[in-house]
Every structure is written in C-alpha cells, then in structure tokens.
Motif scaffolding. Structure first.
Motif, PDB file in Angstrom:
ATOM      1  N   ARG A 118       0.845  -1.184   0.000  1.00 39.61           N
ATOM      2  CA  ARG A 118       0.000   0.000   0.000  1.00 39.61           C
ATOM      3  C   ARG A 118       0.887   1.242   0.000  1.00 39.61           C
ATOM      4  O   ARG A 118       1.632   1.465   0.953  1.00 39.61           O
ATOM      5  N   PRO A 119       0.853   2.049  -1.055  1.00 41.58           N
ATOM      6  CA  PRO A 119       1.745   3.211  -1.077  1.00 41.58           C
ATOM      7  C   PRO A 119       1.317   4.244  -0.053  1.00 41.58           C
ATOM      8  O   PRO A 119       0.130   4.585   0.038  1.00 41.58           O
ATOM      9  N   PRO A 120       2.242   4.774   0.762  1.00 48.15           N
ATOM     10  CA  PRO A 120       1.893   5.864   1.674  1.00 48.15           C
ATOM     11  C   PRO A 120       1.364   7.057   0.895  1.00 48.15           C
ATOM     12  O   PRO A 120       1.764   7.284  -0.254  1.00 48.15           O
ATOM     13  N   ALA A 121       0.507   7.804   1.546  1.00 53.71           N
ATOM     14  CA  ALA A 121      -0.160   8.906   0.848  1.00 53.71           C
ATOM     15  C   ALA A 121       0.826   9.956   0.350  1.00 53.71           C
ATOM     16  O   ALA A 121       0.579  10.624  -0.641  1.00 53.71           O
ATOM     17  N   GLU A 126       6.922   3.907  -6.602  1.00 51.94           N
ATOM     18  CA  GLU A 126       8.241   3.673  -7.179  1.00 51.94           C
ATOM     19  C   GLU A 126       9.046   4.953  -7.095  1.00 51.94           C
ATOM     20  O   GLU A 126       8.566   6.031  -7.426  1.00 51.94           O
ATOM     21  N   LEU A 127      10.291   4.835  -6.645  1.00 53.44           N
ATOM     22  CA  LEU A 127      11.163   5.989  -6.479  1.00 53.44           C
ATOM     23  C   LEU A 127      12.211   5.967  -7.582  1.00 53.44           C
ATOM     24  O   LEU A 127      12.687   4.899  -7.985  1.00 53.44           O
ATOM     25  N   THR A 128      12.597   7.132  -8.070  1.00 52.48           N
ATOM     26  CA  THR A 128      13.575   7.200  -9.149  1.00 52.48           C
ATOM     27  C   THR A 128      14.630   8.255  -8.860  1.00 52.48           C
ATOM     28  O   THR A 128      14.344   9.309  -8.278  1.00 52.48           O
ATOM     29  N   VAL A 129      15.851   7.941  -9.266  1.00 53.45           N
ATOM     30  CA  VAL A 129      16.955   8.894  -9.293  1.00 53.45           C
ATOM     31  C   VAL A 129      17.714   8.603 -10.582  1.00 53.45           C
ATOM     32  O   VAL A 129      18.240   7.496 -10.760  1.00 53.45           O
ATOM     33  N   GLU A 140      12.257  -4.520  -6.160  1.00 53.04           N
ATOM     34  CA  GLU A 140      12.839  -4.517  -7.499  1.00 53.04           C
ATOM     35  C   GLU A 140      13.647  -3.245  -7.698  1.00 53.04           C
ATOM     36  O   GLU A 140      13.201  -2.147  -7.381  1.00 53.04           O
ATOM     37  N   VAL A 141      14.850  -3.429  -8.210  1.00 52.08           N
ATOM     38  CA  VAL A 141      15.736  -2.310  -8.524  1.00 52.08           C
ATOM     39  C   VAL A 141      16.166  -2.446  -9.973  1.00 52.08           C
ATOM     40  O   VAL A 141      16.608  -3.521 -10.398  1.00 52.08           O
ATOM     41  N   GLU A 159      17.886   1.981  -0.274  1.00 53.85           N
ATOM     42  CA  GLU A 159      16.594   2.607   0.012  1.00 53.85           C
ATOM     43  C   GLU A 159      16.785   3.934   0.743  1.00 53.85           C
ATOM     44  O   GLU A 159      16.140   4.945   0.413  1.00 53.85           O
ATOM     45  N   LEU A 160      17.675   3.963   1.726  1.00 56.99           N
ATOM     46  CA  LEU A 160      17.938   5.216   2.442  1.00 56.99           C
ATOM     47  C   LEU A 160      18.497   6.277   1.501  1.00 56.99           C
ATOM     48  O   LEU A 160      18.066   7.436   1.527  1.00 56.99           O
ATOM     49  N   LEU A 161      19.452   5.880   0.667  1.00 57.96           N
ATOM     50  CA  LEU A 161      20.081   6.835  -0.238  1.00 57.96           C
ATOM     51  C   LEU A 161      19.082   7.375  -1.264  1.00 57.96           C
ATOM     52  O   LEU A 161      19.088   8.566  -1.584  1.00 57.96           O
ATOM     53  N   VAL A 162      18.222   6.494  -1.800  1.00 58.06           N
ATOM     54  CA  VAL A 162      17.236   6.921  -2.787  1.00 58.06           C
ATOM     55  C   VAL A 162      16.237   7.884  -2.162  1.00 58.06           C
ATOM     56  O   VAL A 162      15.894   8.919  -2.742  1.00 58.06           O
ATOM     57  N   ARG A 163      15.732   7.545  -0.984  1.00 53.05           N
ATOM     58  CA  ARG A 163      14.710   8.384  -0.348  1.00 53.05           C
ATOM     59  C   ARG A 163      15.260   9.762   0.015  1.00 53.05           C
ATOM     60  O   ARG A 163      14.523  10.753   0.017  1.00 53.05           O
ATOM     61  N   LYS A 164      16.541   9.845   0.352  1.00 49.37           N
ATOM     62  CA  LYS A 164      17.127  11.116   0.774  1.00 49.37           C
ATOM     63  C   LYS A 164      17.778  11.885  -0.368  1.00 49.37           C
ATOM     64  O   LYS A 164      18.116  13.060  -0.214  1.00 49.37           O
ATOM     65  N   SER A 165      18.012  11.228  -1.519  1.00 52.15           N
ATOM     66  CA  SER A 165      18.754  11.844  -2.620  1.00 52.15           C
ATOM     67  C   SER A 165      18.164  13.206  -3.010  1.00 52.15           C
ATOM     68  O   SER A 165      16.934  13.356  -3.073  1.00 52.15           O
ATOM     69  N   PRO A 166      19.029  14.210  -3.242  1.00 54.02           N
ATOM     70  CA  PRO A 166      20.497  14.176  -3.258  1.00 54.02           C
ATOM     71  C   PRO A 166      21.140  14.555  -1.929  1.00 54.02           C
ATOM     72  O   PRO A 166      22.318  14.881  -1.896  1.00 54.02           O
ATOM     73  N   ALA A 167      20.379  14.521  -0.839  1.00 55.92           N
ATOM     74  CA  ALA A 167      20.937  14.881   0.464  1.00 55.92           C
ATOM     75  C   ALA A 167      21.901  13.791   0.956  1.00 55.92           C
ATOM     76  O   ALA A 167      21.871  12.651   0.502  1.00 55.92           O
TER      77      ALA A 167
END
Length: 222
Positions: A118-121, A126-129, A140-141, A159-167
């Motif tokens: 269930r995607p959070p609101a 899917e996350l992309t960089v 899946e990556v 996952e941490l790096l993607v969610r925070k990118s580019p921080a």
C-alpha cells in the motif's frame, strides 16, 4: 526494511524475530508497550507488529500513540481475541490489519507484504533517481535496462540513499536503519565494504554514490 515486533510472549517474540530476519527484514523486538514507544521515538519503521495485550501499554494504546504523533507506518495487530467487536476496536484505533493467534507464519508474511504494497499517501510507490528505479514494495531495482541482484543489506542502504537523494545520509543513520545492532556497523569498515559492493552493482548507470568525507554518503545523478 526495518520492522518493530512488540510481543510479550518471549517464545513467540523470539520466533517472530528469527523468522523475519531469515526473510531479510531488520527487526527490533520488544516485550512491552512502553518499550515499543521508546523504539518508535528513536527509529523509523516500515511496519509494526503489535500484540494486543502487553504490560505497560496495550497494543491499541501503542497504535493510538503512533497515530496521535503522526507516525503512519502500517500496523498489524496480533491477538488471541477473535470476537468481531475486538477486531473492530483494534481497527478503529488505527491498526491496518488484524491476525488472530495461533497463525501460520506464511500468512503473517503475506499480510505484511500486502500492507507494504500500500503506497503511503505522501510517497510514490516507485522511487527514481536518474535511470535508477526503486520499488520498496516489490524489492525490485532497475538501473537502465539492468536489474542488479542486491542483498538485503545492500537494498536497505540503497533505500535510504534513494529516499534522501540528493541529500547526504550519515553513516550513523545507515547503521541505525539497516543493522540490528548499529554498533556492529559503526565499529568497523562494514559499511564501507557494503557501499563498495553496491557501487559496483550500480556501475554503468546514470547514478553514483558519493562519499562525503567525515559525514556519510549521497546518491546523485551522473
């Protein structure tokens, strides 16, 4: 993917923690509601398993605290109470699903996967960089046309790096969120070894992991 298990039955708590770790989850296991809240204050979790009846604070009390403090992680309630009124009460407090004891471990895993899909609101499924596509629900990556095979630890770091990118993500934050015992990662070159392997698997794509000396790492587009 970090999961909190709060179960006052020590035997069941141990079985759940061991089984989840064998399925590549990072697990914190506690045995009372007040300790669960202490962990919820300190860490971010993708999913929480709560026993209904615990000393200190009950499962419904903990999930009520979570929702009052804007913690949106899905909650799967575990209980021996199977009356419809009990199920309604648990869901009304903010739980997302309800599993009656005794239960089959395979069913528990299936329910967890369903909740995690269930995607959070506030987040995209899917996350992309750059040309990297990262699906936290299916694990899946993809980097361009390639689909690298990642270990559970590598997946957690990415996952941490993607969610925070580019921080920048601090080394301590990586240790806290990916390892059961953060001291194991902070007291050695373990993080560096895993980052080197992860870099190699992402090679050839339009993203790279940069080292910010003395602080941590960040994922950026080439």
């Amino acid at each position: 993917m970090r999961v909190l298990v709060a179960e006052d039955d020590s035997g069941l708590c141990e079985v759940l923690a061991r089984g989840l770790r064998e399925n590549d989850y990072v697990v914190d296991a506690v045995r009372d509601g007040q300790e669960a809240v202490r962990y919820l204050r300190a860490y971010s979790y993708e999913l929480v398993l709560l026993d209904w009846r615990m000393p200190g604070m009950s499962g419904p009390d903990v999930v009520r605290w979570m929702r009052q403090h804007k913690q949106s992680a899905p909650v799967l309630m575990l209980t021996a109470r199977d009356a419809p009124a009990d199920r309604v009460a648990g869901l009304d407090q903010g739980a997302d699903d309800y599993l009656v004891k005794p239960f089959d471990f395979a069913e528990l895993l299936a329910r967890m996967r369903a909740l995690l899909r269930r995607p959070p609101a506030v987040q995209q499924p899917e996350l992309t960089v750059g040309d990297l596509r990262f699906d936290p629900a299916t694990h899946e990556v993809r980097v361009g046309d390639n689909q690298p095979v990642l270990t559970a630890t590598e997946f957690g770091i990415l996952e941490l790096l993607v969610r925070k990118s580019p921080a920048v993500v601090a080394r301590r934050s990586i240790a806290m969120n990916v390892w059961d015992d953060e001291a194991d990662a902070m007291g050695s070159n373990t993080i560096d070894v895993h980052l080197a392997r992860l870099r190699a698997k992402l090679a050839g794509g339009m993203v790279r992991i940069e080292t910010v000396r003395g602080i941590g790492y960040r994922l950026v587009e080439q």
